[in-house]
Design an enzyme around this catalytic site. Sequence first.
Site, PDB file in Angstrom:
ATOM      1  N   ASP A 160       0.821  -1.209   0.000  1.00 26.40           N
ATOM      2  CA  ASP A 160       0.000   0.000   0.000  1.00 26.40           C
ATOM      3  C   ASP A 160       0.856   1.260   0.000  1.00 26.40           C
ATOM      4  O   ASP A 160       0.737   2.118   0.872  1.00 26.40           O
ATOM      5  CB  ASP A 160      -0.928  -0.023   1.216  1.00 26.40           C
ATOM      6  CG  ASP A 160      -1.989   1.081   1.156  1.00 26.40           C
ATOM      7  OD1 ASP A 160      -2.386   1.445   0.036  1.00 26.40           O
ATOM      8  OD2 ASP A 160      -2.392   1.573   2.228  1.00 26.40           O
ATOM      9  N   ASN A 409       7.177  -7.665   6.228  1.00 29.35           N
ATOM     10  CA  ASN A 409       5.977  -7.004   6.710  1.00 29.35           C
ATOM     11  C   ASN A 409       4.732  -7.721   6.219  1.00 29.35           C
ATOM     12  O   ASN A 409       4.547  -7.932   5.020  1.00 29.35           O
ATOM     13  CB  ASN A 409       5.927  -5.552   6.234  1.00 29.35           C
ATOM     14  CG  ASN A 409       4.687  -4.821   6.724  1.00 29.35           C
ATOM     15  OD1 ASN A 409       4.596  -4.449   7.890  1.00 29.35           O
ATOM     16  ND2 ASN A 409       3.712  -4.628   5.845  1.00 29.35           N
ATOM     17  N   GLU A 410       3.872  -8.097   7.158  1.00 32.35           N
ATOM     18  CA  GLU A 410       2.556  -8.691   6.906  1.00 32.35           C
ATOM     19  C   GLU A 410       2.586  -9.831   5.881  1.00 32.35           C
ATOM     20  O   GLU A 410       1.830  -9.833   4.906  1.00 32.35           O
ATOM     21  CB  GLU A 410       1.554  -7.609   6.487  1.00 32.35           C
ATOM     22  CG  GLU A 410       1.289  -6.606   7.596  1.00 32.35           C
ATOM     23  CD  GLU A 410       0.152  -5.651   7.293  1.00 32.35           C
ATOM     24  OE1 GLU A 410      -0.300  -5.600   6.127  1.00 32.35           O
ATOM     25  OE2 GLU A 410      -0.314  -4.964   8.223  1.00 32.35           O
ATOM     26  N   TYR A 465      -5.542  -3.117  13.406  1.00 32.48           N
ATOM     27  CA  TYR A 465      -6.409  -2.007  13.012  1.00 32.48           C
ATOM     28  C   TYR A 465      -7.837  -2.204  13.507  1.00 32.48           C
ATOM     29  O   TYR A 465      -8.791  -1.949  12.789  1.00 32.48           O
ATOM     30  CB  TYR A 465      -6.375  -1.830  11.498  1.00 32.48           C
ATOM     31  CG  TYR A 465      -5.062  -1.277  11.010  1.00 32.48           C
ATOM     32  CD1 TYR A 465      -4.784   0.081  11.105  1.00 32.48           C
ATOM     33  CD2 TYR A 465      -4.076  -2.115  10.491  1.00 32.48           C
ATOM     34  CE1 TYR A 465      -3.568   0.597  10.673  1.00 32.48           C
ATOM     35  CE2 TYR A 465      -2.861  -1.614  10.061  1.00 32.48           C
ATOM     36  CZ  TYR A 465      -2.612  -0.257  10.158  1.00 32.48           C
ATOM     37  OH  TYR A 465      -1.414   0.244   9.733  1.00 32.48           O
ATOM     38  N   TYR A 469     -10.286  -1.301  10.124  1.00 28.25           N
ATOM     39  CA  TYR A 469     -10.640  -2.346   9.158  1.00 28.25           C
ATOM     40  C   TYR A 469     -11.612  -3.362   9.757  1.00 28.25           C
ATOM     41  O   TYR A 469     -12.361  -4.010   9.031  1.00 28.25           O
ATOM     42  CB  TYR A 469      -9.378  -3.056   8.649  1.00 28.25           C
ATOM     43  CG  TYR A 469      -8.485  -2.175   7.814  1.00 28.25           C
ATOM     44  CD1 TYR A 469      -8.952  -1.581   6.644  1.00 28.25           C
ATOM     45  CD2 TYR A 469      -7.176  -1.929   8.200  1.00 28.25           C
ATOM     46  CE1 TYR A 469      -8.130  -0.756   5.884  1.00 28.25           C
ATOM     47  CE2 TYR A 469      -6.345  -1.116   7.439  1.00 28.25           C
ATOM     48  CZ  TYR A 469      -6.831  -0.538   6.284  1.00 28.25           C
ATOM     49  OH  TYR A 469      -6.012   0.270   5.536  1.00 28.25           O
ATOM     50  N   GLU A 501       2.059  -1.418  13.913  1.00 29.44           N
ATOM     51  CA  GLU A 501       1.173  -0.469  13.230  1.00 29.44           C
ATOM     52  C   GLU A 501      -0.160  -0.435  13.953  1.00 29.44           C
ATOM     53  O   GLU A 501      -0.690  -1.482  14.337  1.00 29.44           O
ATOM     54  CB  GLU A 501       0.928  -0.871  11.765  1.00 29.44           C
ATOM     55  CG  GLU A 501       2.150  -0.822  10.864  1.00 29.44           C
ATOM     56  CD  GLU A 501       1.814  -1.210   9.428  1.00 29.44           C
ATOM     57  OE1 GLU A 501       0.608  -1.172   9.069  1.00 29.44           O
ATOM     58  OE2 GLU A 501       2.741  -1.548   8.671  1.00 29.44           O
TER      59      GLU A 501
END
Length: 587
Positions: A160, A409-410, A465, A469, A501
């Site tokens: 993103d 990451n993720e 999140y 989300y 995050e």
Amino acid sequence: MLPPRSTRTRELLRLDGLWRFALDAADAPRPYASTLQTRREAPVPASYNDIFADQEIHDHVGWVWYQRTVRVPRGWSGERVFLRVDAATHEGAVYVGDRLVAQHVGGYTPFEADITELAIAGEEIRVTIGVNNELTNRTIPPGTISVDERGRRRQSYRHDFFNYAGLPRSVWLYSVPDVHVTALRTRTTITGTTGVVHYDVEASGEAEVRVRLVDEDGETAAEAGGASGALSVPDAELWRPGHGYLYELQVELLADEAVVDAYGLPVGIRTVEVRGARFLINGEPFAFRGFGKHEDSAIRGKGRDDALLVHDFALMEWVGANSFRTAHYPYAEETLEYADRHGIVVIDETAAVGLNLGLGGGVHGVAEQAAFSPEMFDEHTQRAHAQAIRELIDRDRNHPSVVMWCLMNEPDSVEPGSREYFAPLVELARELDPTRPLTFAGEYRAHADTDSIADLFDVITLNRYYGWYSDSADLVAAERHLEQELRAWTDAYDKPIMIGEYGADSYAGLHSVLDQPWSEEYQQRLLETFHRVFDRIDAVVGEHVWNFADFQTSPGFFRVDGNKKGVFTRDRQPKAAAHVLRARWRG
């Protein structure tokens, strides 16, 4: 690879400025063979995408070409001459005249070439650099190339942030003696009040090695001889968060008692350790307060800019941050050097973002096929990932500000194939640097009872999140679900938990007295909700808000002019959330 430095035996030229610039063209198959036929000029360092008011350049997929001439200093006669590119996003090819001298895949780490035989002192050389921005399932980060019905090539990717491309960091020409230092590795330990600097020196030829450690007042703290050894400093001044004290390790190579090369490296004496659910720096518990960031700004894209660098660090100091993560790629070396000098703690990350078919451009979904498979992320991807880890650690291992490596990451860490993919990479990272803890930033589907790789790492980093989300506009449910998950992790693992995050998008100037997503007040209240939970969970050792500042993403309807999760706008003006963080972190 050592960063280029000007010393009494070395000189360097920074080749920043305006270069000729052109897109790759079928009717110019060898653009490096002569003067580039173009009227366009592009700045270096900068990403090229937003520089020109031209949709074709902004959306270009494939190779572009930069070119300039440079005169080799006449005093470099008898020296070896190197050409170094700090970054070419994501593949680079360097030509001197019409000769290929260097190739490199990987958009955020440097590469160089010995061009001595082509660089005649006092003469001009033509330097041409090709840069390719293509991402595939065999690159880090991964992506996909498609061709639409009009024959246009399109790039898609699962991260993103916008795929800025070009030469975003400096290009250098530098000289070294024939026999010179080629590698220098340091690590530090502390015994009582004595700091110890362990060092290893490699050289291009036979030479006597002499080292000296000098403090910030220019006084000799310790000295020794030999290519490897340890320097003990009684009552050492330690590098610590908020206090970036640096010694300089001065290395000299001698032949017949004459100095043939000299190189200096800043060194911070400090230790890093994970003990149970605590993260320790110099034996003292450390709590991370700060951000995930991006190298992103208007016009420049990912172009390095000293004014922006200093301003961003000033804003971090103003808000009370003590750390940041280099999300989602290695940042410019100048950024880490600044962090070294100012005592800012860094989690250093590879560019391995997007290894997850259940995520696309920040949107959660359901994977329709296995991510770690011959059809998607295979042994070729794994080799590229391994190379990214090698180059990250090789470049940044001497920075005291870097306290932890983040390997990805993720990723999809729920799929069974993920362990087979990631376990060898963890082993590699530990082999390359056994002194720093390892982590990865985990995404929402990987909970304590579903994640398959968390036990391989030292610190559990979670990107979460709730309230955005999931549980959108319901902060009561968000608080309950966040606490339930964090307690499940603490029950399953005796490890520190880092929140890598958390946050919410907000449009500067949008206000509401209600829990209205996208308003500045909702972003404030969401952060406050998370903070209440963090304060109830002893294992939480860090909070990094996503993001420091708004940043650009790929065009589309999901993001309107980029990601708005910054607590500062893209032009670095504070939103209301910045004041919430300042009250918490400075209070």
